[in-house]
Enzyme design. Structure first.
Site, mmCIF file in Angstrom:
data_model
loop_
_atom_site.group_PDB
_atom_site.id
_atom_site.type_symbol
_atom_site.label_atom_id
_atom_site.label_comp_id
_atom_site.label_asym_id
_atom_site.label_seq_id
_atom_site.Cartn_x
_atom_site.Cartn_y
_atom_site.Cartn_z
ATOM 1 N N CYS A 11 28.602 68.647 60.261
ATOM 2 C CA CYS A 11 30.101 67.614 61.152
ATOM 3 C C CYS A 11 30.468 68.676 61.913
ATOM 4 O O CYS A 11 29.864 69.552 61.721
ATOM 5 C CB CYS A 11 30.848 67.265 59.687
ATOM 6 S SG CYS A 11 30.229 66.816 58.171
ATOM 7 N N ARG A 23 27.780 65.965 66.350
ATOM 8 C CA ARG A 23 28.074 66.825 65.291
ATOM 9 C C ARG A 23 27.506 65.907 63.716
ATOM 10 O O ARG A 23 27.562 65.939 63.133
ATOM 11 C CB ARG A 23 28.834 67.894 64.612
ATOM 12 C CG ARG A 23 28.719 68.790 66.207
ATOM 13 C CD ARG A 23 30.134 69.848 65.395
ATOM 14 N NE ARG A 23 29.326 70.933 64.597
ATOM 15 C CZ ARG A 23 28.770 71.377 64.279
ATOM 16 N NH1 ARG A 23 27.991 71.781 65.325
ATOM 17 N NH2 ARG A 23 28.421 72.617 63.053
ATOM 18 N N TRP A 73 29.308 63.111 58.789
ATOM 19 C CA TRP A 73 27.485 63.050 59.182
ATOM 20 C C TRP A 73 27.411 63.289 57.488
ATOM 21 O O TRP A 73 27.550 64.457 57.080
ATOM 22 C CB TRP A 73 26.958 63.837 59.622
ATOM 23 C CG TRP A 73 25.684 63.050 59.619
ATOM 24 C CD1 TRP A 73 24.753 62.337 60.779
ATOM 25 C CD2 TRP A 73 24.153 63.802 58.800
ATOM 26 N NE1 TRP A 73 23.581 61.889 60.051
ATOM 27 C CE2 TRP A 73 23.242 62.678 59.305
ATOM 28 C CE3 TRP A 73 23.850 64.629 58.025
ATOM 29 C CZ2 TRP A 73 21.960 63.184 58.844
ATOM 30 C CZ3 TRP A 73 23.105 64.743 57.546
ATOM 31 C CH2 TRP A 73 21.222 64.142 58.561
ATOM 32 N N ASN A 97 32.638 71.809 57.587
ATOM 33 C CA ASN A 97 31.741 71.040 57.607
ATOM 34 C C ASN A 97 30.289 72.204 56.569
ATOM 35 O O ASN A 97 30.801 73.508 56.582
ATOM 36 C CB ASN A 97 31.562 71.012 58.707
ATOM 37 C CG ASN A 97 29.995 71.172 59.653
ATOM 38 O OD1 ASN A 97 29.364 71.051 58.891
ATOM 39 N ND2 ASN A 97 29.206 72.415 60.452
ATOM 40 N N GLY A 98 29.834 71.379 56.071
ATOM 41 C CA GLY A 98 28.406 72.264 55.964
ATOM 42 C C GLY A 98 29.263 71.851 53.745
ATOM 43 O O GLY A 98 28.808 70.174 53.367
ATOM 44 N N GLU A 152 6.181 64.707 71.699
ATOM 45 C CA GLU A 152 7.245 64.838 72.008
ATOM 46 C C GLU A 152 7.502 63.432 73.017
ATOM 47 O O GLU A 152 8.398 62.854 72.851
ATOM 48 C CB GLU A 152 7.791 66.225 73.075
ATOM 49 C CG GLU A 152 8.708 65.564 74.235
ATOM 50 C CD GLU A 152 10.112 65.867 72.771
ATOM 51 O OE1 GLU A 152 10.252 66.222 71.280
ATOM 52 O OE2 GLU A 152 11.586 66.083 73.078
ATOM 53 N N LYS A 182 10.141 61.027 70.738
ATOM 54 C CA LYS A 182 12.094 60.540 72.091
ATOM 55 C C LYS A 182 11.574 58.834 71.293
ATOM 56 O O LYS A 182 12.843 58.330 71.441
ATOM 57 C CB LYS A 182 11.057 61.233 73.137
ATOM 58 C CG LYS A 182 12.313 62.245 73.887
ATOM 59 C CD LYS A 182 13.676 62.664 73.691
ATOM 60 C CE LYS A 182 13.283 63.175 72.374
ATOM 61 N NZ LYS A 182 13.119 64.575 71.966
ATOM 62 N N GLU A 215 13.067 57.826 68.057
ATOM 63 C CA GLU A 215 14.487 58.174 67.840
ATOM 64 C C GLU A 215 15.154 57.433 68.809
ATOM 65 O O GLU A 215 16.325 57.203 68.213
ATOM 66 C CB GLU A 215 14.381 59.790 67.501
ATOM 67 C CG GLU A 215 14.466 59.961 68.590
ATOM 68 C CD GLU A 215 14.986 61.809 69.192
ATOM 69 O OE1 GLU A 215 15.521 62.612 68.318
ATOM 70 O OE2 GLU A 215 14.074 62.639 69.899
ATOM 71 N N HIS A 218 -11.944 58.950 64.434
ATOM 72 C CA HIS A 218 -12.009 58.647 63.050
ATOM 73 C C HIS A 218 -10.996 58.399 62.216
ATOM 74 O O HIS A 218 -10.393 58.539 61.502
ATOM 75 C CB HIS A 218 -11.439 60.819 62.929
ATOM 76 C CG HIS A 218 -13.403 61.278 63.221
ATOM 77 N ND1 HIS A 218 -13.561 61.937 63.071
ATOM 78 C CD2 HIS A 218 -12.256 62.373 64.911
ATOM 79 C CE1 HIS A 218 -14.449 62.505 64.283
ATOM 80 N NE2 HIS A 218 -13.459 63.002 65.592
ATOM 81 N N LYS A 239 23.118 65.654 66.105
ATOM 82 C CA LYS A 239 22.466 66.565 66.729
ATOM 83 C C LYS A 239 22.057 68.165 66.333
ATOM 84 O O LYS A 239 21.037 68.920 65.794
ATOM 85 C CB LYS A 239 24.168 67.223 67.576
ATOM 86 C CG LYS A 239 23.006 67.795 68.714
ATOM 87 C CD LYS A 239 22.056 67.170 69.607
ATOM 88 C CE LYS A 239 22.080 67.848 70.924
ATOM 89 N NZ LYS A 239 20.472 67.789 71.762
HETATM 90 C C1 F6R Z 1 14.660 65.917 68.361
HETATM 91 C C2 F6R Z 1 15.226 66.437 67.914
HETATM 92 C C3 F6R Z 1 14.934 66.954 66.683
HETATM 93 C C4 F6R Z 1 15.717 68.785 67.029
HETATM 94 C C5 F6R Z 1 15.545 68.925 65.427
HETATM 95 C C6 F6R Z 1 15.667 71.028 65.824
HETATM 96 O O1 F6R Z 1 14.874 65.102 69.798
HETATM 97 O O2 F6R Z 1 16.875 66.932 68.917
HETATM 98 O O3 F6R Z 1 13.835 66.887 67.063
HETATM 99 O O4 F6R Z 1 14.681 68.801 67.986
HETATM 100 O O5 F6R Z 1 16.136 68.524 64.442
HETATM 101 O O6 F6R Z 1 16.475 71.218 66.401
HETATM 102 P P1 F6R Z 1 17.293 72.277 66.458
HETATM 103 O O7 F6R Z 1 16.036 73.088 68.294
HETATM 104 O O8 F6R Z 1 19.254 72.551 66.760
HETATM 105 O O9 F6R Z 1 16.694 73.420 65.782
#
Ligand code: F6R
Length: 610
Positions: A2, A28, A75, A101-102, A483, A487, A490, A506, A605
């Site tokens: 959060c 966040r 969140w 937050n937590g 990746e 992308k 998500e 396979h 995030k």
């Molecule tokens: C995808 C994305 C997540 C982060 C993951 C790790 O676009 O952003 O998969 O890569 O949550 O986050 P960090 O790098 O902050 O540990």
């Protein structure tokens, strides 16, 4: 997970200050938002499920007569997103309000105890216990009440608390969740992250675990949880508020994709010395002798950072010839560590706050392995807890999906791999120079790719209607395939899988028909011919194929439906040049499908909970 913000000062537009701050923290979490302000005798709370803009709309006619308040963007972890579960939370007397937050792990026991003593709870959150504890512990001093209360909490928290009894004071505290203070002239701020206060000040205090802070308009005092005053150094932030804004781009995601030539330059900056060689010794701090004797490296990370870890493995094994294992942090943390040999653990985490990665780091430290963190956020928990830190210096990333931070992580790993190879005499200086020179060319190569955005946009239009995609690659191409798929899912909610191209026969090839397109990473390199065979296999099953190929490859054009060309570079660097067009491809499909590309549903995030 959060975002919290707090203000106390002389300005009378408290609502705007808090809401503006929250908007900078929306990355966040964004399922609900709220503020609490202190008036002469009471606390006024406004909170709502939904985006911050919904709260703003609801408060458009409100004119709070207050100069002190706290705010929150949520969140959900405990208690579904709802008006009542939104923060701030108040006590029974409505004289105290808290944002948090937590996660409070012992909230159930605390709630039972508090209820048995007559406290009445309004929400289903873990947070509400904090404010009832403060109510109970208050004997005329808010700071003391907070200090007494936080000692009862188990888990993680960054909190900001206001009270009607001290209408010009905010008290904050942190344990395992980030909290900073912004110091102004006749005004002070608290926030989860620096962008929330940058418009007002560049003077920042970063709180450590076990610290509390009391701010008034004219003072900011930091204490440990036993109430002892602490002296803290003020950090002068050099990046400006502009950097945290969209700078004219339609979305943060697009802005951040286009920032990559600059962010790559920033990651390289100062690390290649006058003589043309890499020196990371002053940053990494882990002794050269330790690095020279390494027998094994374990990389821990989640999500996109994990895929950057796979790129790091290929680079380190190629240049420094040390075996590397790449582990998903949420798996690693629940398996026994084989504490043998000279092992370095590298934690890759842009936020520096990902709970599973932090736990993995702590486990590694416990068995005596040195830990190198590769974070983006300066002063983050990973950065503070690691033995050595290699920052990616990509600047704040606001879009929830990682873009520029991933390419910055790759560059940091390339630098580290070459540095390690040099320390261990595994690379001749001529060969090393060649790879370093090419590293310096990467920003230009990314600029070339970005200049081809119209072609990628046209492809996005052609393919936006499909419901399934495969992203396929081999060796150096595989992390980029993973990746690309992550992308796409998500941001666009299209089902996509990243898969090793050689594994198709396979099983997964059974999926292929004319409605299931495949994106192949097919750049020049050792496995190019193998990839061509894999493409043939897909074409034979009427599958549509988009190839990401090297400039000048005319042969592939004859074979596939569409090609995204990227400039040539050494094979080890191809993940970087191939993920960039895949980011753009995803971005444009997201826009065509009318989606919020900066804040995809169900995501936050930084994942500060398990
Ligand atoms: C995808 C994305 C997540 C982060 C993951 C790790 O676009 O952003 O998969 O890569 O949550 O986050 P960090 O790098 O902050 O540990």
């Amino acid at each position: 997970m959060c975002g919290i913000v707090a203000y106390t000062g002389k300005k009378d537009n408290i609502k705007e200050i808090l809401i503006e701050g929250l908007k900078k923290l929306e990355y966040r979490g964004y399922d609900s938002a709220g503020i609490a302000v202190c008036t002469d005798t009471q606390i006024k709370v406004s909170k709502k499920k939904g985006f911050i803009k919904d709260l703003e709309k609801e408060l458009s006619q409100e004119n709070f007569r207050s100069t002190t308040g706290i705010g929150h963007t949520r969140w959900a972890t405990h208690g579904e997103p709802s008006d009542i579960n939104s923060h701030p939370h108040t006590d029974c007397t409505e004289k105290f309000a808290v944002v948090h937050n937590g996660i409070i792990e012992n909230y159930k026991e605390l709630r039972e105890e508090l209820e048995s003593r007559g406290h009445v709870f309004k929400s289903k959150t873990d947070t509400e216990v904090i404010v009832h504890l403060i109510e109970e512990n208050f004997d005329g001093d808010l700071l003391n009440a907070v200090l007494k209360s936080v000692k009862k909490l188990k888990g993680s928290f960054a909190i900001a608390v206001v009270s009607a009894y001290e209408p010009e004071t905010v008290v904050g505290a942190r344990q395992d969740s980030p909290l900073i203070a912004g110091l102004g002239e006749g005004e002070n701020f608290l926030a989860s992250d620096i962008p929330a206060v940058l418009k007002h000040t560049r003077k920042i205090l970063v709180l450590e675990d076990g610290e509390a802070i009391k701010i008034t308009p004219g003072s900011a005092e930091v204490y440990d949880f036993d109430g002892r005053l602490r002296h803290k150094e003020v950090l002068q932030v050099t990046w400006d508020a502009e950097a945290a804004e969209k700078s004219g781009y339609e979305d943060f995601m697009l802005k951040e994709i286009f920032e990559q030539p600059d962010t790559i330059r920033n990651t390289l900056r100062g690390r290649i010395k006058q003589d043309g060689f890499i020196d990371l010794s002053s940053e990494i701090k882990i002794g050269k002798n330790i690095l020279k004797k390494l027998e094994r490296i374990i990389i821990v990370a989640c999500g996109t950072s994990y895929y950057a870890g796979l790129v790091g493995k290929n680079a380190i094994e190629l240049f420094a010839q040390i075996p590397v294992e790449v582990e998903i942090s949420s798996e690693f943390r629940y398996r026994p560590i084989l504490a043998e040999g000279n092992v370095l653990v590298i934690a890759i985490t842009q936020s520096g706050e990902t709970a599973d990665t932090l736990v993995s780091m702590r486990m590694a430290k416990k068995v005596g392995f040195p830990v190198l963190a590769i974070p983006n956020v300066v002063g983050s928990t990973a950065a503070r807890e690691a033995d050595g830190v290699l920052y990616t210096h990509a600047g704040p990333e606001i879009g929830v999906a990682a873009t520029k931070t991933m390419t910055a992580q790759m560059v940091a790993l390339y630098l580290f791999a070459l540095y390690l190879a040099q320390l261990r005499n595994r690379i001749g200086s001529e060969r090393e120079k060649k790879f370093i020179d090419e590293l310096k060319r990467l920003p230009e190569l990314v600029e070339m790719i970005l200049s081809r955005k119209e072609h990628i946009k046209a492809l996005a239009e052609k393919y936006a209607g499909f419901d399934n995609f495969l992203f396929l690659g081999r060796t150096h191409g595989l992390p980029a395939a993973y990746e690309g798929a992550l992308k796409l899912k998500e941001i666009t909610y299209i089902h996509a899988e990243g898969y090793p191209a050689g594994e198709m026969k396979h099983g997964p090839i059974a999926l292929i028909d004319e409605n299931f397109p495949s994106v192949f990473i097919a750049t020049a390199g050792e496995v190019y011919e193998k990839i061509i065979s894999n493409i043939e296999e897909i074409k034979a099953r009427k599958g549509k194929v988009i190839a990401v190929a090297t400039d000048g490859d005319t042969r592939i054009k004859e074979l596939v439906d569409d090609v995204i060309y990227v400039p040539w570079t050494f094979e080890v660097y191809t993940p970087l040049v191939t993920v960039v067009p895949l980011q753009l491809f995803t971005y444009y499909i997201g826009k065509i499908r009318n989606l919020n590309v900066d804040q995809p549903r169900n995501l936050a995030k930084s994942v500060t909970v398990e």
